[in-house]
Design a protein around this motif. Sequence first.
Motif, short mmCIF file in Angstrom:
data_model
loop_
_atom_site.label_atom_id
_atom_site.label_comp_id
_atom_site.label_asym_id
_atom_site.label_seq_id
_atom_site.Cartn_x
_atom_site.Cartn_y
_atom_site.Cartn_z
N THR A 143 0.83 -1.21 0.00
CA THR A 143 0.00 0.00 0.00
C THR A 143 0.86 1.26 0.00
O THR A 143 0.40 2.33 -0.41
CB THR A 143 -0.91 0.04 1.24
N GLY A 144 2.12 1.14 0.47
CA GLY A 144 2.99 2.32 0.62
C GLY A 144 3.13 3.14 -0.65
O GLY A 144 2.91 4.36 -0.64
N PRO A 145 3.49 2.51 -1.79
CA PRO A 145 3.68 3.29 -3.01
C PRO A 145 2.40 3.98 -3.48
O PRO A 145 2.43 5.09 -3.99
CB PRO A 145 4.14 2.24 -4.03
N LEU A 146 1.25 3.33 -3.27
CA LEU A 146 -0.02 3.93 -3.68
C LEU A 146 -0.40 5.07 -2.74
O LEU A 146 -0.87 6.13 -3.17
CB LEU A 146 -1.13 2.87 -3.67
N ASN A 147 -0.16 4.85 -1.45
CA ASN A 147 -0.54 5.88 -0.47
C ASN A 147 0.32 7.14 -0.55
O ASN A 147 -0.06 8.18 -0.02
CB ASN A 147 -0.48 5.29 0.95
N LYS A 148 1.45 7.03 -1.23
CA LYS A 148 2.29 8.24 -1.39
C LYS A 148 1.68 9.20 -2.41
O LYS A 148 2.05 10.36 -2.48
CB LYS A 148 3.70 7.84 -1.86
N ILE A 149 0.76 8.68 -3.22
CA ILE A 149 0.10 9.52 -4.24
C ILE A 149 -1.24 9.98 -3.67
O ILE A 149 -1.96 9.20 -3.05
CB ILE A 149 -0.12 8.72 -5.54
N ASP A 150 -1.56 11.23 -3.88
CA ASP A 150 -2.83 11.77 -3.40
C ASP A 150 -3.93 11.37 -4.41
O ASP A 150 -4.23 12.12 -5.33
CB ASP A 150 -2.71 13.30 -3.27
N VAL A 151 -4.48 10.19 -4.21
CA VAL A 151 -5.49 9.67 -5.15
C VAL A 151 -6.87 10.03 -4.63
O VAL A 151 -7.25 9.64 -3.52
CB VAL A 151 -5.37 8.14 -5.30
N ARG A 152 -7.62 10.78 -5.41
CA ARG A 152 -8.97 11.20 -5.00
C ARG A 152 -9.98 10.71 -6.03
O ARG A 152 -9.92 11.06 -7.20
CB ARG A 152 -9.06 12.73 -4.90
#
Length: 562
Positions: A403-412
Amino acid sequence: MPDAPAAPAESRVPAEPAGLPDHVDAVIIGAGFSGLYMLHRLRDEMGMTARIFEAAGGVGGTWYWNRYPGARSDSDSYIYCYSFDRGLWEEWEWSERYPEQHEILACLEHVAERFGLNRDIEFSTRVTAATFDEAASRWTVTTDTGRSVTAQFVITAVGALSASNTPQFPGAGTFGGDSYHTGLWPHEGVDFTGQRVAVIGTGASAVQAVPLIARQAADLTVFQRTANYIVPARNGPVDPEVKRARKGDYAGIWGRVRSSSFGFELYFLEKGALESSDEEIERELMDRWNQGGVGIWLGSYGDIFFSDEANAKIRKFLNERIREKVHDPQTAALLTPKGYPFGCKRNPLDSGYYETFNLPHVHLVDVKANPIAEITPTGLRLTDGTEYEFDAIVYATGFDAMTGPLNKIDVRGRDGQVLRDKWSDGPRTYLGLMSAGYPNLFMITGPQSPSVLSNMPVSIEQHVEFIARIIGAVRDRGAQAIEPESQAEDAWVAHNQELAQASLFPTADTWYMGANIPGKPRVFMPYLGLVGPYRQKCDEVAAAGFEGFEFTGSTDKEGALA
Ligand code: N01
């Protein structure tokens, strides 16, 4: 779920200005194994416009960054590669049983060249945010270079182990020597000759790096929090006859790995360890020990993942091997894993790791009982006050996994919901591919897919091909978007947890569980349903009209919006 807008997506896409496009069909984040193949698939086989954003200065993903001494894959070369292009697979020559970092990188660079991929990649460009515009049914992807691009589809090809983890030890910034993280290794290499070196961590990266660092360093101290079960790699050149036979068995090999449990040509024995005599177990395990590789782990007894009694039989065998290899009984005892089952923490392969601790200038320090209290200007201090001085510190401390690499991006997504908020108690996906509320946003080898519990290129290719199939279905139906139904997602999350809870995996503190990152929710992240059955499940979902997914913005037979 709100309906998608009436106008077809393409009518909303402004004409592209000269130069870099601001509007594409698909944005792909990352130019490693996944991103490169995804670009080829969408652009060259489906005629879509697509753009990769890549934070690194070149292709390669993991293999661009992880250049520490000894870095190589723990999967055999002949299956740690793409299979989608038979000619490519047959032509490429690997020098050894396991591919070294520079060879994998060279292969990926060759693929980028062969398919002309670089022209659609923006390097040194990190995606910072992706925001879904419900009215336009498009994503706006923004980067740290100030670029902003809109796309109908976004595919995250960010890797499961790409967000490096450096523990926040007090005083870290005060160290006067050189500090390195294995996952962010300097491209020019590091010469440790004559230096006093610390390695913090004993996972797969350290197990590969330590023997080579020990060859150069004047003094090497390894700080171990958790001992790992480690089995021999037995790397070396592959018999030319074996190579020839493999080259002639393209369909057989890839058919087998795709339907296997973990993406290798490995199968569990029919009898479990509990049904086998001690002599049989010793013989079977010794056979795999001598062959090297992940065979003891992913190709011996299936019941070791469910029964601690069965698991203990493997532990006994491995613990004996440690005592044979490590001369000093105290060091051997410290290197002997305790308190968790074999196989439930990633099993590294070694090429001389245990033997390195027989060298007089190599020391092992237990930082479980006596943790690192702080980094000092000259080295580090443990909780009991013991001080060490070093010229260099190597952080082999791993990654904020999955999840770390995805959570570094502000995905809305819809209603501005931030993906990392939705996932605050752990990832929620359908098939490990998409998350409800994030239309047209796909994850390659995301959490809740087999991902890191498999030979990665096999799972990557399956995901790329399945995502391409889904996108094809969106286009064929004249729809604008697809996303999982929330009931399908709930069921998939529950199914993942059921499988994990039935196994011994959650009993170990591992990065599979998020246990290595303070504050991260403890949830088992990879899908335990195995590679072959997972592939079959995806095929069944597709055959049932993409069951569990909802298409939006499509027109029915009368031309009205569904
Ligand atoms: O990272 P890791 P890695 N104080 O998380 C320790 C893949 N990979 O880079 O176990 C002290 O395994 C931590 O201790 P503990 C592969 O999937 C593949 O080695 O959490 N120590 C652990 O010992 C692999 O599993 C290949 O108690 C601290 C170490 O640091 C994954 O990448 C090669 C600490 C981290 O080990 C990650 O491997 C390399 C602290 N505060 C990697 N924090 C191949 O295919 C963490 N640690 C060959």
